[in-house]
Design a protein around this motif. Structure first.
Motif, PDB file in Angstrom:
ATOM      1  N   THR A  50       0.859  -1.189   0.000  1.00 49.22           N
ATOM      2  CA  THR A  50       0.000   0.000   0.000  1.00 49.22           C
ATOM      3  C   THR A  50       0.899   1.244   0.000  1.00 49.22           C
ATOM      4  N   ASP A  51       0.287   2.404  -0.168  1.00 45.29           N
ATOM      5  CA  ASP A  51       1.057   3.645  -0.070  1.00 45.29           C
ATOM      6  C   ASP A  51       1.724   3.760   1.301  1.00 45.29           C
ATOM      7  N   GLN A  52       0.999   3.301   2.330  1.00 42.67           N
ATOM      8  CA  GLN A  52       1.586   3.363   3.673  1.00 42.67           C
ATOM      9  C   GLN A  52       2.800   2.440   3.787  1.00 42.67           C
ATOM     10  N   ASP A  53       2.699   1.230   3.193  1.00 44.19           N
ATOM     11  CA  ASP A  53       3.855   0.310   3.200  1.00 44.19           C
ATOM     12  C   ASP A  53       5.054   0.965   2.514  1.00 44.19           C
ATOM     13  N   ILE A  54       4.773   1.663   1.416  1.00 42.21           N
ATOM     14  CA  ILE A  54       5.863   2.333   0.678  1.00 42.21           C
ATOM     15  C   ILE A  54       6.469   3.430   1.553  1.00 42.21           C
ATOM     16  N   ASP A  55       5.610   4.225   2.184  1.00 42.46           N
ATOM     17  CA  ASP A  55       6.116   5.301   3.052  1.00 42.46           C
ATOM     18  C   ASP A  55       6.941   4.739   4.208  1.00 42.46           C
ATOM     19  N   ASP A  56       6.509   3.584   4.728  1.00 42.05           N
ATOM     20  CA  ASP A  56       7.197   3.015   5.897  1.00 42.05           C
ATOM     21  C   ASP A  56       8.525   2.365   5.530  1.00 42.05           C
ATOM     22  N   ASN A  57       8.621   1.858   4.298  1.00 40.03           N
ATOM     23  CA  ASN A  57       9.779   1.022   3.953  1.00 40.03           C
ATOM     24  C   ASN A  57      10.759   1.644   2.966  1.00 40.03           C
ATOM     25  N   ILE A  58      10.273   2.509   2.086  1.00 35.18           N
ATOM     26  CA  ILE A  58      11.180   3.093   1.088  1.00 35.18           C
ATOM     27  C   ILE A  58      11.540   4.493   1.590  1.00 35.18           C
ATOM     28  N   ALA A  90       5.785   3.800  -9.985  1.00 35.17           N
ATOM     29  CA  ALA A  90       6.611   2.693 -10.494  1.00 35.17           C
ATOM     30  C   ALA A  90       6.604   1.512  -9.522  1.00 35.17           C
ATOM     31  N   ILE A  91       6.556   1.792  -8.235  1.00 31.08           N
ATOM     32  CA  ILE A  91       6.536   0.691  -7.260  1.00 31.08           C
ATOM     33  C   ILE A  91       5.233  -0.105  -7.407  1.00 31.08           C
ATOM     34  N   HIS A  92       4.110   0.605  -7.557  1.00 33.98           N
ATOM     35  CA  HIS A  92       2.835  -0.109  -7.750  1.00 33.98           C
ATOM     36  C   HIS A  92       2.855  -0.895  -9.074  1.00 33.98           C
ATOM     37  N   LEU A  93       3.411  -0.287 -10.120  1.00 36.96           N
ATOM     38  CA  LEU A  93       3.482  -0.987 -11.417  1.00 36.96           C
ATOM     39  C   LEU A  93       4.385  -2.212 -11.305  1.00 36.96           C
ATOM     40  N   ALA A  94       5.512  -2.077 -10.615  1.00 34.86           N
ATOM     41  CA  ALA A  94       6.440  -3.209 -10.441  1.00 34.86           C
ATOM     42  C   ALA A  94       5.741  -4.350  -9.699  1.00 34.86           C
ATOM     43  N   ALA A  95       4.918  -3.991  -8.706  1.00 31.23           N
ATOM     44  CA  ALA A  95       4.191  -5.022  -7.949  1.00 31.23           C
ATOM     45  C   ALA A  95       3.255  -5.786  -8.884  1.00 31.23           C
ATOM     46  N   GLU A  96       2.555  -5.048  -9.758  1.00 31.36           N
ATOM     47  CA  GLU A  96       1.659  -5.709 -10.730  1.00 31.36           C
ATOM     48  C   GLU A  96       2.451  -6.623 -11.652  1.00 31.36           C
ATOM     49  N   LYS A  97       3.574  -6.117 -12.148  1.00 27.68           N
ATOM     50  CA  LYS A  97       4.387  -6.900 -13.089  1.00 27.68           C
ATOM     51  C   LYS A  97       4.932  -8.158 -12.423  1.00 27.68           C
ATOM     52  N   GLN A  98       5.395  -8.005 -11.188  1.00 26.39           N
ATOM     53  CA  GLN A  98       5.986  -9.158 -10.503  1.00 26.39           C
ATOM     54  C   GLN A  98       4.920 -10.210 -10.221  1.00 26.39           C
ATOM     55  N   SER A  99       3.720  -9.756  -9.840  1.00 29.14           N
ATOM     56  CA  SER A  99       2.695 -10.754  -9.536  1.00 29.14           C
ATOM     57  C   SER A  99       2.206 -11.421 -10.826  1.00 29.14           C
ATOM     58  N   ALA A 100       2.155 -10.681 -11.945  1.00 27.75           N
ATOM     59  CA  ALA A 100       1.769 -11.302 -13.221  1.00 27.75           C
ATOM     60  C   ALA A 100       2.803 -12.342 -13.635  1.00 27.75           C
ATOM     61  N   LEU A 101       4.061 -12.032 -13.394  1.00 26.11           N
ATOM     62  CA  LEU A 101       5.158 -12.948 -13.740  1.00 26.11           C
ATOM     63  C   LEU A 101       5.072 -14.223 -12.918  1.00 26.11           C
ATOM     64  N   LYS A 102       4.753 -14.061 -11.628  1.00 24.28           N
ATOM     65  CA  LYS A 102       4.645 -15.232 -10.737  1.00 24.28           C
ATOM     66  C   LYS A 102       3.496 -16.119 -11.187  1.00 24.28           C
ATOM     67  N   THR A 103       2.363 -15.488 -11.560  1.00 28.09           N
ATOM     68  CA  THR A 103       1.201 -16.266 -12.007  1.00 28.09           C
ATOM     69  C   THR A 103       1.557 -17.042 -13.266  1.00 28.09           C
ATOM     70  N   THR A 104       2.260 -16.378 -14.196  1.00 25.01           N
ATOM     71  CA  THR A 104       2.638 -17.035 -15.457  1.00 25.01           C
ATOM     72  C   THR A 104       3.577 -18.202 -15.196  1.00 25.01           C
ATOM     73  N   ASN A 105       4.470 -18.033 -14.225  1.00 23.37           N
ATOM     74  CA  ASN A 105       5.488 -19.061 -13.985  1.00 23.37           C
ATOM     75  C   ASN A 105       5.035 -20.166 -13.034  1.00 23.37           C
ATOM     76  N   GLU A 106       3.822 -20.011 -12.452  1.00 28.82           N
ATOM     77  CA  GLU A 106       3.371 -21.036 -11.514  1.00 28.82           C
ATOM     78  C   GLU A 106       3.087 -22.335 -12.257  1.00 28.82           C
ATOM     79  N   PRO A 107       3.522 -23.489 -11.674  1.00 38.62           N
ATOM     80  CA  PRO A 107       3.254 -24.761 -12.360  1.00 38.62           C
ATOM     81  C   PRO A 107       1.755 -25.069 -12.367  1.00 38.62           C
ATOM     82  N   THR A 108       1.268 -25.640 -13.452  1.00 40.15           N
ATOM     83  CA  THR A 108      -0.148 -26.032 -13.491  1.00 40.15           C
ATOM     84  C   THR A 108      -0.263 -27.457 -12.966  1.00 40.15           C
ATOM     85  N   ASN A 109      -1.466 -27.840 -12.526  1.00 40.19           N
ATOM     86  CA  ASN A 109      -1.650 -29.183 -11.951  1.00 40.19           C
ATOM     87  C   ASN A 109      -2.006 -30.228 -13.006  1.00 40.19           C
ATOM     88  N   SER A 110      -2.118 -29.783 -14.261  1.00 42.43           N
ATOM     89  CA  SER A 110      -2.540 -30.754 -15.266  1.00 42.43           C
ATOM     90  C   SER A 110      -1.391 -31.640 -15.699  1.00 42.43           C
TER      91      SER A 110
END
Ligand code: FES
Ligand code: FES
Length: 164
Positions: A121-129, A144-164
């Protein structure tokens, strides 16, 4: 004394006379990695931020003796022009830097934050960066931090193994 450590995936052994030599000196002057910057020299500005075993560390105030056996990542090891880290890609897309001097430290601090808090959140950013940018790029950085979070989570979803 000899210190063995890994920097950006490569093993290095460095020899020093003073165990309190800052890690930043070794990274820049002995290993020639100039992306990590010197600002205040007293752990106040964050320009020298890199990762030690995945944690954001202010390397101007980190004695080399504590680096023994550690895995260090600098901005050069975060990603590169052909395979940028999501944080680097977001920084490019939001055109964050002005003079650029503080930016590697901010990107390293952000990458470490997203590993702990994937969707800050914005508060997390204020507290940590809490680095300092004398050009005042904070507004673009937050986007950019919010955009990076979106990109990283999209990347993780793409790279997650499927159960099929
Ligand atoms: S140079 Fe290390 S915190 Fe400022
Ligand atoms: S971009 Fe100039 S100090 Fe941050």
């Amino acid at each position: 004394m000899k210190i063995s450590m890994q920097v950006n995936g490569q093993s290095h052994v460095v020899e020093l006379t003073d165990e309190y030599t800052p890690l930043l000196w070794v990274i820049r002057d002995m290993l020639g990695l100039k992306g990590t910057k010197f600002g205040c020299g007293k752990a106040a500005c964050g320009a020298c931020t890199l990762h030690v075993d995945g944690e954001a560390v202010r390397s101007c105030s980190y004695p080399i003796k504590f680096a023994e056996g550690k895995k260090i990542t600098t901005i050069e090891g975060l990603g590169d022009a052909t395979n940028p880290h999501p944080v680097q890609q977001a920084w490019i897309e939001e055109i964050v830097p002005q003079c650029g001097y503080c930016q590697p430290g901010f990107m390293m601090a952000t990458a470490a934050l997203l590993d702990k808090i994937p969707n800050p959140t914005d508060q997390d950013i204020d507290d940590n960066i809490i680095n300092v940018c004398r050009c005042g790029t904070y507004y673009r950085m937050r986007k950019a931090i919010h955009l990076a979070a979106e990109k990283q989570s999209a990347l993780k979803t793409t790279n997650e193994p499927t159960n099929s």
